[in-house]
Motif scaffolding. Structure first.
Motif, PDB file in Angstrom:
ATOM      1  N   ILE A 154      56.167 -40.683  18.130  1.00 17.63           N
ATOM      2  CA  ILE A 154      56.950 -41.601  16.864  1.00 17.63           C
ATOM      3  C   ILE A 154      57.311 -42.552  17.910  1.00 17.63           C
ATOM      4  N   MET A 155      57.033 -43.253  19.030  1.00 18.23           N
ATOM      5  CA  MET A 155      57.644 -44.175  19.789  1.00 18.23           C
ATOM      6  C   MET A 155      56.682 -45.854  19.552  1.00 18.23           C
ATOM      7  N   THR A 156      57.389 -47.158  19.016  1.00 24.34           N
ATOM      8  CA  THR A 156      57.100 -47.809  18.780  1.00 24.34           C
ATOM      9  C   THR A 156      56.879 -48.739  20.418  1.00 24.34           C
ATOM     10  N   THR A 157      55.310 -49.241  20.626  1.00 25.46           N
ATOM     11  CA  THR A 157      55.698 -50.027  21.920  1.00 25.46           C
ATOM     12  C   THR A 157      56.279 -51.637  21.116  1.00 25.46           C
ATOM     13  N   GLU A 158      57.012 -52.611  20.368  1.00 19.56           N
ATOM     14  CA  GLU A 158      57.179 -53.859  20.027  1.00 19.56           C
ATOM     15  C   GLU A 158      58.982 -53.802  20.426  1.00 19.56           C
ATOM     16  N   PHE A 159      58.940 -54.031  21.339  1.00 19.30           N
ATOM     17  CA  PHE A 159      59.976 -53.586  22.131  1.00 19.30           C
ATOM     18  C   PHE A 159      60.461 -55.696  22.199  1.00 19.30           C
ATOM     19  N   VAL A 160      61.967 -56.012  22.859  1.00 16.61           N
ATOM     20  CA  VAL A 160      61.315 -56.939  24.032  1.00 16.61           C
ATOM     21  C   VAL A 160      62.219 -56.702  25.138  1.00 16.61           C
ATOM     22  N   SER A 161      61.457 -56.941  26.186  1.00 22.80           N
ATOM     23  CA  SER A 161      61.654 -57.335  27.549  1.00 22.80           C
ATOM     24  C   SER A 161      62.517 -58.222  28.298  1.00 22.80           C
ATOM     25  N   ILE A 162      63.120 -58.244  28.929  1.00 28.38           N
ATOM     26  CA  ILE A 162      63.310 -59.033  30.169  1.00 28.38           C
ATOM     27  C   ILE A 162      63.438 -59.023  31.133  1.00 28.38           C
ATOM     28  N   LYS A 163      63.955 -59.910  32.096  1.00 22.28           N
ATOM     29  CA  LYS A 163      63.851 -59.911  33.415  1.00 22.28           C
ATOM     30  C   LYS A 163      65.511 -59.520  34.345  1.00 22.28           C
ATOM     31  N   ALA A 164      65.926 -58.944  35.047  1.00 22.07           N
ATOM     32  CA  ALA A 164      67.517 -59.243  35.617  1.00 22.07           C
ATOM     33  C   ALA A 164      68.186 -60.763  36.033  1.00 22.07           C
ATOM     34  N   ASN A 165      66.606 -60.818  36.724  1.00 22.72           N
ATOM     35  CA  ASN A 165      67.024 -62.891  37.495  1.00 22.72           C
ATOM     36  C   ASN A 165      67.428 -63.798  35.888  1.00 22.72           C
ATOM     37  N   GLN A 166      67.287 -63.536  34.821  1.00 28.05           N
ATOM     38  CA  GLN A 166      66.929 -65.098  33.853  1.00 28.05           C
ATOM     39  C   GLN A 166      68.530 -64.908  33.515  1.00 28.05           C
ATOM     40  N   THR A 167      68.714 -66.223  32.801  1.00 25.24           N
ATOM     41  CA  THR A 167      70.053 -66.181  32.731  1.00 25.24           C
ATOM     42  C   THR A 167      70.052 -66.195  30.757  1.00 25.24           C
ATOM     43  N   VAL A 168      71.325 -65.943  30.226  1.00 22.38           N
ATOM     44  CA  VAL A 168      71.114 -65.795  29.072  1.00 22.38           C
ATOM     45  C   VAL A 168      70.757 -66.561  27.809  1.00 22.38           C
ATOM     46  N   LYS A 169      70.775 -68.019  28.128  1.00 18.97           N
ATOM     47  CA  LYS A 169      70.299 -69.133  27.492  1.00 18.97           C
ATOM     48  C   LYS A 169      68.515 -68.614  27.703  1.00 18.97           C
ATOM     49  N   SER A 170      67.621 -68.207  28.696  1.00 16.18           N
ATOM     50  CA  SER A 170      66.698 -68.542  28.421  1.00 16.18           C
ATOM     51  C   SER A 170      66.020 -66.440  27.703  1.00 16.18           C
ATOM     52  N   ALA A 171      67.050 -66.044  28.049  1.00 18.28           N
ATOM     53  CA  ALA A 171      66.516 -64.565  27.424  1.00 18.28           C
ATOM     54  C   ALA A 171      66.699 -64.777  25.762  1.00 18.28           C
ATOM     55  N   MET A 172      67.444 -66.007  25.641  1.00 17.77           N
ATOM     56  CA  MET A 172      67.599 -66.120  23.619  1.00 17.77           C
ATOM     57  C   MET A 172      66.671 -66.289  23.555  1.00 17.77           C
ATOM     58  N   THR A 173      65.781 -66.923  24.317  1.00 17.76           N
ATOM     59  CA  THR A 173      65.002 -68.510  23.590  1.00 17.76           C
ATOM     60  C   THR A 173      63.788 -67.319  23.725  1.00 17.76           C
ATOM     61  N   LEU A 174      63.055 -66.395  24.804  1.00 10.64           N
ATOM     62  CA  LEU A 174      62.205 -65.311  24.847  1.00 10.64           C
ATOM     63  C   LEU A 174      62.688 -64.428  23.470  1.00 10.64           C
ATOM     64  N   LEU A 175      63.852 -64.097  23.628  1.00 14.73           N
ATOM     65  CA  LEU A 175      64.237 -63.616  22.741  1.00 14.73           C
ATOM     66  C   LEU A 175      63.923 -63.847  20.386  1.00 14.73           C
ATOM     67  N   ARG A 176      64.286 -65.087  20.419  1.00 10.97           N
ATOM     68  CA  ARG A 176      63.514 -65.873  19.302  1.00 10.97           C
ATOM     69  C   ARG A 176      62.170 -65.671  18.956  1.00 10.97           C
ATOM     70  N   ALA A 177      61.684 -66.025  20.262  1.00 12.36           N
ATOM     71  CA  ALA A 177      60.163 -65.960  20.117  1.00 12.36           C
ATOM     72  C   ALA A 177      59.237 -64.855  19.611  1.00 12.36           C
ATOM     73  N   LYS A 178      60.586 -63.426  19.850  1.00  7.35           N
ATOM     74  CA  LYS A 178      59.423 -62.794  19.608  1.00  7.35           C
ATOM     75  C   LYS A 178      60.066 -61.554  18.138  1.00  7.35           C
ATOM     76  N   ALA A 179      61.057 -62.551  17.864  1.00  9.59           N
ATOM     77  CA  ALA A 179      61.938 -62.377  16.611  1.00  9.59           C
ATOM     78  C   ALA A 179      61.256 -61.442  15.849  1.00  9.59           C
ATOM     79  N   ASN A 180      59.485 -61.523  15.281  1.00  5.07           N
ATOM     80  CA  ASN A 180      58.846 -61.719  14.256  1.00  5.07           C
ATOM     81  C   ASN A 180      58.209 -60.596  14.569  1.00  5.07           C
TER      82      ASN A 180
END
Lengths: 470, 470
Positions: free
Chosen positions: A158-184
Motif C-alpha cells: 500500500i506504500m507509494t514511492t513518491e516522497f521527498v528525501s533530503i540529506k542531514a547536512n543541507q540547509t533549510v534553504k536548499s531543502a526548500m528549493t528541493l521541496l519546491r522542485a518535488k512539490a508536484n
C-alpha cells in the motif's frame, strides 16, 4: 451530495455574490464543451474542479466523450483523476485504458502514484501489463515491479514511492528549493525524510518545522532522530494503527537494511480501516456486504454458500433431535422449549464471538493471552447463564406450574449459554493461532453450531429428569 | 509495538550507528530523571519523544510522578500530550486534572485544540467546568462554549477552531509570514482558508500551492474558489465521507451564513470511521464490543439486557409452539426439524440485515428507494429460499423416505427464508425512516424474531398437510 460554491467577483476582485452550483450543472457544462470539440473551454471548466469531482464526471462519460478527454488532456493531467478514484471504481476503470493508445496509457500509469498504478495493473492480464511496462521509463517500471512483488495487505503493497528525501547536512534553504522542485510529483510534501548516503532513514521533519526555521539552519539540527517507521513486510492493520495513534499524515516504510523505500499516506490508511471494518462486519453476518448492489440473482448466489453449508450443519442438529423422538412423543412439551434454548445460546455465542474477534483485531496491552481470555468468557457465560437460567426457571415454573420442567430448562440454559460462550471465543482464537482470519468465523456459523450443542445439552438433562417430567 | 531508533552520531554529525530503543528503556530513563528531581534531564529526555509516546509514558505514571511532570512542564507543553490521547483514555485522563492546581489545568485546557478540550470537559461536572472556564481567557472560554453547544456527532462537535485564515488580497509573502506566526497554534497549516471581511469562506489553497508560488503573487490568483465545505450541523458520517472521497487532510466548517467557524481534520475523521464501524459491528452482535476488557461480571452485565429481552421474545415462540403440542404428540418427527427451519431462516435474516444496514450507512447513487430495496430482498429471499427448499426436500425425502414431510419442510423453508429476508431489510429501513440508527437492529433480534415467524409458518403448513404426514 457535497456543497460547492462559485464566487462571482467584480473587477476589483471583491466578492459580491455566491452562486451555488449543483454537480449536474457542472457536469453538463463540461459535456457541452466536449460536444462542440471546444478543447480550451473544456480544459478551463474541467480544471476548476477538484480531482474527485473530475473523476465523477469522467466515470460517467460515454466512450466517445472519454476518447475526446484523452485527446484534450495530457497523461499527466489525467493521472490526477486516476489517482483519486476509489478501489471500487478501480475495478472497472482499468477497461478505460483500452480506449487510449498504449503509449498514452503507459504514460498515464507512470505519472500515477505507484501504489495506485499497481492497483490498476493488478486488474490487467500479464500480457497487457508487459506491454505497458515496456513503454514506460525504466525507473517507473522498476518502481511498479517492486511494489507488485510485495504481499497483499502489507506496508509494501500500500506504500507509494513518491516522497521527498533530503540529506542531514543541507540547509533549510536548499531543502526548500528541493521541496519546491518535488512539490508536484510527491504524494505528500508535508513530511521530509532525511537519509544518509546509503539511503537509510536517519531523521524526519515536517514542513511545519521547516517553514518556521531560518534559511541557514541545518537539517540535522532540526530533524527528529527518534523516527517512527514501519517495516515493508508489516501487516497493513499495524500500519493503520500506528498512523492512527500518532495522528500522522504519512509514515515511512523501510527495508530490513534500514533503507527508506516508500511512505504510506493517511488517505490509504482510511481505505484500509474501512476495508477491514467491512470485512469484520461481513464475516459476522456471513455475507459479503460489499457486493450487494447487484441483482437479486447475484445476491442469492453470494449468500447461498453459507446458507447451504450451515443447512447441512443444521441437519446434524435435526439428526440429534431425532434420537430423542421417543422422549418427545412421551413429553411433547419438551419440544416447545427447543428454540428458546437454542435461540438464547446462539445470541450469547454471537456476543462472545464479536468480542473475541474485535479483541484479536485490536489487542490491548492488558490482554493476558489465550487461556485467560477463554476463561473470562466461560465465567461471563456462567454468570449470564445463571441469571438467564433463574429467570426462565421462575417463568416456566409459574406459567406451566411445572417446576421440574423449569429446572430442566434453567439448567440447560445455563449449560448451553456457557458452552456457546466458550465456542464463540475459542473458535476465533483457534483460527487466529492457526493463521486464519478470525473474522471469517461468522455469527451464523456460531449460532448453528451452538444449536447442536444446545440440543444435546437440553435433551441429556431432560433424559436425566425424565421421571419427574412425565 | 512501534519501531524507534536513535541515531548515534560522531562529532562531524555523520551517522555511524543505529541503536534500537525499546519503549521500556525510554520510559525507564524518563522515570529515573523524575526520581532524582532532575528537571533539565527530564525535559531533555521527554521532548525527544513523539507526543504519542510521551502520552503513553505519562498515562502510566504514579500520582507522585505525575505531579512532578506538572511541575517540570508548562501547561502549553503538556497540552500536546493531552491533544494526542485517544477517546478511550480521555475517559480516564480527566481525573488527572484534579492533580493540578486549577489555574494550571485551565491553562492546559485552553492550550489544547478546542475539540479535544471539549471532549475532556464533557467528562467533568458542570461546577468543575465553570471553575476552569472562569480561569481561562475569554476567547478560549467562548470557543469552548460554542463547541459544547453543537449536537453530538455533527461537524460542529468534532471541529476545531484552530485554523489559518487569510485574505484574498494578500501577497504570498505576507501569507507566509502569517502562517509562520500561526504555525504553532493551528491544528493544521497545510490548508489556508481565504475569508472576506465578514469572515465568510471565499477560497482555499494548500501550503503546497503557496510554497511553489512567487512571493509577490496575490492569493486571489492562486486560491481555488470552488470550495468543498461542510455545514456545521452536518452529520459526522457525511463529513467523513467527503474527506475520504477527496483525500483531504482537513475540511472547512461553515455556518449557514457562510461564515468560516472551524475545520475538521483527518485524524478526527479516522476516529469517526473507527467508532461508526465499531457501533455497526456491536449492533449486529447485540453487544458493545468496546467495553469488553473488564471483569466477567461487567461483561455479563453489559450483555444481559439483550439476552433477557430476547429471552422474552423467545418465550413468544415457545408459546406459539405449545399451541401445536397436540400435533407434535401425533407426529413427533415434526419437532426434529424446528431448529433446522428457524436456524436457516435466522441465518438468511442476518445476511439481509447486514446488507440493509451497510446500504443505509453508505447509500449508493443507484439506490432506487425504499420499495425497490425491500422488493430486491424479497426476490433474493425467494431465490435462496427456493434453492434451499429444494435441497432440503430432496435430502429429507430420501433420508426419511417421506416426501410429504420433505415437501412440508421445503415449502416452510422457502417461506421462512423469504419472510426473514423481508424482516431483515424492512426493520432497519423502518428504523432509519423513523430517525433511529438502523445499526441498533441487531442480528440476535432478527434471528429471535425470525424464530417466531418461522415456527408459525412451519406449523401452519404442517397442519395443512397433516393427513399426509401421519
Amino acid at each position: 451530495m457535497t456543497n460547492k460554491e462559485e464566487l462571482v467577483t467584480n473587477e476589483d476582485n471583491e466578492v459580491y455574490e455566491k452562486k451555488v452550483l449543483t454537480e449536474e450543472d457542472i457536469a453538463k457544462h463540461i459535456i457541452d464543451t466536449l460536444a462542440v470539440n471546444d478543447k480550451e473551454g473544456f480544459r478551463e471548466e474541467f480544471f476548476q474542479n477538484h480531482s474527485f469531482d473530475q473523476a465523477q464526471i469522467y466515470l460517467n462519460l460515454t466512450v466517445e466523450q472519454r476518447c475526446k478527454v484523452h485527446d484534450f488532456l495530457t497523461p499527466e493531467e489525467l493521472s490526477e483523476v486516476y489517482d483519486i478514484i476509489d478501489e471500487e471504481d478501480e475495478e472497472q476503470i482499468f477497461t478505460f485504458l483500452f480506449d487510449m493508445d498504449d503509449a498514452y496509457a503507459a504514460n498515464l500509469l507512470s505519472y500515477m502514484y505507484t501504489d495506485n498504478a499497481v492497483d490498476i495493473l493488478n486488474e490487467l492480464s500479464l500480457d497487457q501489463v508487459r506491454i505497458y511496462m515496456r513503454l514506460m521509463s525504466k525507473e517507473s517500471a522498476d518502481d511498479i515491479k517492486t511494489l507488485m512483488n510485495y504481499a497483499d495487505e502489507t506496508a509494501g503493497a500500500i506504500m507509494t514511492t513518491e516522497f521527498v528525501s533530503i540529506k542531514a547536512n543541507q540547509t533549510v534553504k536548499s531543502a526548500m528549493t528541493l521541496l519546491r522542485a518535488k512539490a508536484n510529483s510527491a504524494e505528500t510534501i508535508y513530511y521530509l525524510y532525511v537519509v544518509d548516503d546509503d539511503n537509510r532513514l536517519v531523521g524526519v521533519l515536517s514542513l511545519r518545522d521547516l517553514i518556521i526555521s531560518q534559511g541557514n539552519e541545518m537539517i540535522y539540527d532540526l530533524m527528529s532522530d527518534r523516527i517512527v517507521f514501519v517495516d515493508v513486510k508489516e501487516d497493513q492493520n499495524n500500519v493503520a494503527k500506528t498512523i492512527k495513534d500518532y495522528d500522522f499524515l504519512a509514515i515511512p516504510v523501510v527495508e530490513e537494511t534500514g533503507e527508506l523505500i516508500g511512505i504510506v499516506t493517511v488517505d490509504d490508511i482510511i481505505d484500509v480501516i474501512d476495508d477491514e471494518a467491512m470485512q469484520d462486519y461481513s464475516g459476522l453476518a456471513g455475507v459479503d456486504v460489499d457486493n450487494q448492489y447487484e441483482s437479486p440473482l447475484k445476491s442469492a448466489k453470494s449468500r447461498l454458500p453459507w446458507l447451504i453449508t450451515l443447512l447441512f450443519l443444521g441437519m446434524g442438529t435435526s439428526t440429534l433431535i431425532s434420537q430423542f423422538e421417543g422422549m418427545i412423543a412421551q413429553v411433547a412439551i419438551l419440544s416447545v422449549f427447543i428454540t428458546l434454548i437454542t435461540g438464547t445460546a446462539g445470541n450469547a455465542g454471537t456476543q462472545s464471538l464479536a468480542v473475541a474477534v474485535r479483541r484479536l483485531a485490536n489487542p490491548d496491552d492488558e490482554d493476558q493471552g489465550f487461556v485467560s481470555m477463554v476463561m473470562r468468557e466461560i465465567v461471563t457465560g456462567l454468570l449470564s447463564g445463571a441469571i438467564t437460567g433463574i429467570v426462565i426457571f421462575a417463568v416456566i415454573g409459574f406459567w406451566q406450574q411445572n417446576f421440574a420442567l423449569g429446572l430442566v430448562i434453567g439448567i440447560a440454559m445455563l449449560a448451553a449459554i456457557t458452552v456457546a460462550n466458550l465456542a464463540g471465543s475459542l473458535i476465533p482464537l483457534l483460527m487466529d493461532r492457526l493463521g486464519f482470519d478470525p473474522a471469517v468465523a461468522s455469527g451464523p456459523f456460531i449460532t448453528t453450531l451452538s444449536d447442536l450443542t444446545s440440543v444435546l445439552i437440553y435433551f441429556s438433562i431432560a433424559a436425566y429428569f425424565m421421571p419427574y417430567l412425565q
